[in-house]
Design a protein around this motif. Structure first.
Motif, short mmCIF file in Angstrom:
data_model
loop_
_atom_site.label_atom_id
_atom_site.label_comp_id
_atom_site.label_asym_id
_atom_site.label_seq_id
_atom_site.Cartn_x
_atom_site.Cartn_y
_atom_site.Cartn_z
N LEU A 1 -20.71 10.60 -5.00
CA LEU A 1 -21.67 10.76 -6.29
C LEU A 1 -22.70 11.51 -6.07
N ALA A 2 -22.95 12.72 -5.86
CA ALA A 2 -23.91 13.52 -5.66
C ALA A 2 -24.48 14.27 -7.12
N TRP A 3 -25.29 13.91 -7.63
CA TRP A 3 -25.59 14.20 -8.79
C TRP A 3 -26.27 15.55 -9.00
N GLU A 4 -25.36 16.48 -8.88
CA GLU A 4 -25.47 18.01 -8.80
C GLU A 4 -24.56 18.43 -9.94
N PRO A 5 -25.10 19.67 -10.28
CA PRO A 5 -24.25 20.40 -11.50
C PRO A 5 -22.63 20.45 -11.20
N SER A 6 -22.32 20.78 -9.91
CA SER A 6 -20.65 20.76 -9.55
C SER A 6 -20.16 19.48 -9.91
N LEU A 7 -20.86 18.29 -9.90
CA LEU A 7 -20.23 17.04 -10.10
C LEU A 7 -19.60 17.11 -11.64
N PHE A 8 -20.47 17.35 -12.25
CA PHE A 8 -20.19 17.65 -14.01
C PHE A 8 -19.03 18.71 -14.32
N VAL A 9 -19.07 19.75 -13.51
CA VAL A 9 -18.32 20.73 -13.90
C VAL A 9 -16.86 20.46 -13.47
N HIS A 10 -16.66 19.72 -12.32
CA HIS A 10 -15.47 19.30 -11.96
C HIS A 10 -15.12 17.93 -12.66
N LEU A 11 -16.22 17.24 -13.29
CA LEU A 11 -15.80 16.02 -13.96
C LEU A 11 -15.20 16.93 -15.22
N GLY A 12 -15.45 17.74 -15.76
CA GLY A 12 -14.82 18.60 -17.14
C GLY A 12 -13.75 19.10 -16.89
N LEU A 13 -13.49 19.62 -15.53
CA LEU A 13 -12.07 20.19 -15.04
C LEU A 13 -11.05 19.23 -15.28
N GLY A 14 -11.39 17.97 -14.45
CA GLY A 14 -10.44 16.88 -14.34
C GLY A 14 -10.23 16.29 -15.74
N PHE A 15 -11.23 16.46 -16.49
CA PHE A 15 -10.96 15.54 -17.85
C PHE A 15 -9.87 16.54 -18.73
N GLY A 16 -10.16 17.94 -18.63
CA GLY A 16 -9.28 18.78 -19.03
C GLY A 16 -7.82 18.63 -18.85
N LEU A 17 -7.80 18.63 -17.54
CA LEU A 17 -6.38 18.37 -16.86
C LEU A 17 -5.58 17.09 -17.10
N GLY A 18 -6.46 16.23 -17.37
CA GLY A 18 -6.03 14.87 -17.68
C GLY A 18 -5.16 14.72 -19.02
N VAL A 19 -6.17 15.37 -20.05
CA VAL A 19 -5.92 15.35 -21.50
C VAL A 19 -4.68 16.27 -21.64
N PHE A 20 -4.68 17.51 -20.85
CA PHE A 20 -3.40 18.82 -20.99
C PHE A 20 -2.25 18.00 -20.36
N SER A 21 -2.40 17.37 -19.58
CA SER A 21 -1.08 16.86 -18.55
C SER A 21 -0.30 15.70 -19.72
N LEU A 22 -1.16 15.02 -20.40
CA LEU A 22 -0.75 13.88 -21.41
C LEU A 22 -0.18 14.87 -22.71
N ALA A 23 -0.61 15.75 -23.06
CA ALA A 23 -0.17 16.58 -24.12
C ALA A 23 1.05 17.06 -23.75
N ILE A 24 1.26 17.68 -22.52
CA ILE A 24 2.56 18.11 -22.14
C ILE A 24 3.57 17.02 -21.97
N LEU A 25 3.34 15.72 -21.63
CA LEU A 25 4.17 14.71 -21.54
C LEU A 25 4.55 14.13 -22.88
N PHE A 26 3.64 14.10 -23.69
CA PHE A 26 4.35 13.59 -24.97
C PHE A 26 4.70 14.55 -25.91
N GLY A 27 4.43 15.82 -25.72
CA GLY A 27 5.10 17.06 -26.30
C GLY A 27 6.60 17.13 -25.88
N LEU A 28 6.77 16.94 -24.62
CA LEU A 28 8.07 17.03 -24.21
C LEU A 28 9.05 15.65 -24.66
N GLN A 29 8.57 14.61 -24.68
CA GLN A 29 9.17 13.35 -25.12
C GLN A 29 9.49 13.76 -26.61
N TRP A 30 8.56 14.21 -27.42
CA TRP A 30 8.80 14.53 -28.89
C TRP A 30 10.02 15.56 -28.87
#
Length: 273
Positions: free
Chosen positions: A80-109
């Motif tokens: 945890l280095a409180w630098e801008p890159s931490l929050f950029v990567h936090l946002g990228l990871g958050f987007g990937l997590g949500v997108f991956s679940l959208a794919i998962l539930f979309g395929l099941q549907w």
């Protein structure tokens, strides 16, 4: 890169951390559980779990902060280095997590394994912000503890893969604190989740930003869907495929999601060990 701390022994530090954490929490948790009328052998409701979890997770960063002070290392050593890159990567990871679940539930549907319930827009809208805050808080705290402090300690004495496996076992087992029967089928999935999040830290050069984002995104998406009760399992395939107890981590599709995520991280971001 990972920066292990080379003092004392890993297992002694790990044991000391968890005994200290439990020692501070139990005097709060026991009377709180009595007031909430919850017993560890009984199912826990959301109204019971949140106060207990809040008391547990508010204490943990203070214990880590104390350990950092004793070892004379900054929080950045735990990822945890409180630098801008931490929050950029936090946002990228958050987007990937949500997108991956959208794919998962979309395929099941698309396969007819789930159906979408009529949305109560007001109920969904009111859930989005609280579950977002919950996901960021729980995800951040667990990453600091398990992929930050705990992993660093284990890296003193073990290789990255052994340290990752041990920290992920501890991460999975400690989820049994809340509800044994519901959590047992999820243990393999929780272990694999821990391994994927270690990989995410490695892909992020030792920072917790990407792992934190992934973890928070998954929590937010699942908690929002559960709160709004948008998903109905059709029963066209066995529950072990979609998830025992309607928990994705207790089913084949959840395991495939984690494997796909880890493959993407490995191929695109080239982890540094």
């Amino acid at each position: 890169m990972f920066v292990p701390i080379k003092e004392a022994t890993a297992l002694i530090k790990v044991m000391a951390f968890f005994f200290t954490w439990a020692g501070f929490w139990l005097p709060i948790a026991i009377p709180l559980a009595i007031v909430l009328k919850w017993h560890p052998q009984k199912p826990i409701s959301v109204a019971q779990k949140l106060p207990l979890m809040a008391s547990l997770y508010l204490i943990a960063p203070l214990i880590v902060w104390g350990a950092a002070g004793i070892e004379n290392v900054p929080f950045s050593n735990y990822g945890l280095a409180w630098e801008p890159s931490l929050f950029v990567h936090l946002g990228l990871g958050f987007g990937l997590g949500v997108f991956s679940l959208a794919i998962l539930f979309g395929l099941q549907w698309a396969l007819g394994w789930i159906s979408w319930q009529p949305a109560d827009i007001s109920k969904l809208a009111s859930a989005l912000l609280p579950t977002l805050l919950l996901g960021l808080w729980v995800g951040g705290t667990e990453e600091l503890i398990f992929r930050g402090f705990l992993l660093n300690q284990l890296l003193q004495d073990y290789s990255i893969w052994v340290a990752a496996a041990i920290s992920s076992v501890i991460f999975a087992i400690l989820h049994l604190v809340w509800e044994v029967r519901e959590t047992l089928p999820q243990l393999p999935g929780l272990w694999l989740l821990g391994m994927v999040l270690v990989l995410a830290r490695a892909c992020d050069g030792g920072s917790l930003g990407l792992a934190w984002g992934l973890h928070a995104g998954w929590i937010w998406a699942i908690a929002s869907l559960d709160t709004a009760q948008l998903i109905n399992y059709t029963g066209t395939v066995p529950a072990w495929i979609t998830g025992l107890g309607k928990k994705p981590l207790a089913g084949g599709v959840g395991i495939l999601l984690l494997l796909a995520t880890s493959s993407l991280l490995w191929l695109v971001l080239s982890p540094e060990f």
